[in-house]
Design a protein around this motif. Structure first.
Motif: not given
Length: 276
Positions: A246-247, A276, A250, A85, A274, A240-244, A83
């Motif tokens: 990112r949150d 990949k 942030k 950022y 962001h 769900d690791t990618e979404d977590k 990932q």
């Protein structure tokens, strides 16, 4: 013991430095020249950019940044999970302030010891994101997080000799982050002014009275840089690791801040892309 000599090339280099030095780490941390005009009382003669309030990157610095970012990118691309950022500064950053300088009342930020470039150490990034993750998903409980196999899988676990738990390596890999070569950032001087120096120096033995003279302390900050944060993994991760991630990232940069003096508003940043 006989007299020691420096190699000819080293001597010529040092003699030719004059008042300039490209490597900011050496200029602020290590190398200090003396003003030899006054033999009775030698004074340290700082480089010309030391007396200025800011230092802008030279072309050599920009070329080094390009090289380092390309190198980090090549290594990161080998990861099965990656990932990226892009973070821009929304306030000044004081990364690792506290290092000593031969120039006295100056606190140095983290600079690369070889290239003299400012950067975010991988350990600092991991520590910030790990702390924010625990606060967000485990109600700030370190013990609860370390008992969760999913958390240990991501961030690892340090050996607990009391309970006999062995250290485990986390799946997430954090990379050192350098400013983007196109950033128009700069190193700037800021000031801390302790108003009661005797109270602090003597650990409260002297009361904080108004007759004490404030002694300003300068420290270096990063301003207006843009960084690429790379986080990879060498093992499979939950869906769900990618979404977590990112949150958490942030929140970590917008609310927690990275580096020192975050309670005063330093260390804040904003995700502007962001990938990949």
């Amino acid at each position: 013991m006989g007299q020691l000599f420096l190699p000819k090339e080293t001597t010529e280099l040092l003699n030719g430095l004059g008042s300039e030095m490209d490597n900011a780490y050496l200029g602020w941390y290590r190398y200090a020249s003396y003003d030899t005009q006054n033999q009775k009382k030698k004074k340290i003669k700082p480089f010309s950019y030391y007396s200025k309030r800011e230092r802008i990157f030279s072309k050599a610095d920009v070329d080094l940044l390009k090289t380092q970012n390309q190198r980090m990118s090549r290594i990161a691309q080998t990861m099965p999970f990656l990932q990226l950022y892009t973070i821009c500064q929304t306030s000044r950053w004081a990364i690792g302030i506290g290092g000593t300088s031969p120039y006295g009342n100056l606190q140095i930020i983290t600079l690369h010891p070889l290239y003299g470039l400012p950067y975010l150490p991988a350990s600092a990034l991991k520590g910030l994101i790990r702390r924010c993750w625990i606060d967000q998903y485990y109600e700030s409980s370190e013990s609860r997080a370390n008992k969760d196999p999913a958390f240990v899988h991501l961030f690892g676990f340090v050996e607990d000799r009391i309970n006999g738990d062995k250290s485990k390596k986390g799946a997430l890999i954090f990379f050192d982050s350098y400013p983007k070569a196109g950033s128009e950032g700069k190193l700037v001087k800021d000031i801390i002014t302790p108003h009661y120096p005797r109270y602090y120096d003597e650990f409260g033995k002297k009361p904080p009275t108004d007759d004490q003279s404030p002694i300003p302390i300068e420290f270096l900050c990063l301003e207006n840089f843009t960084f690429t944060i790379r986080i990879g993994a060498h093992l499979s991760l939950p869906a769900d690791t990618e979404d977590k991630l990112r949150d958490v990232i942030k929140r970590a940069f917008s609310e927690y801040g990275i580096g020192g003096k975050t309670a005063s508003g330093y260390g804040r940043g904003l995700i502007i892309s962001h990938d990949k």
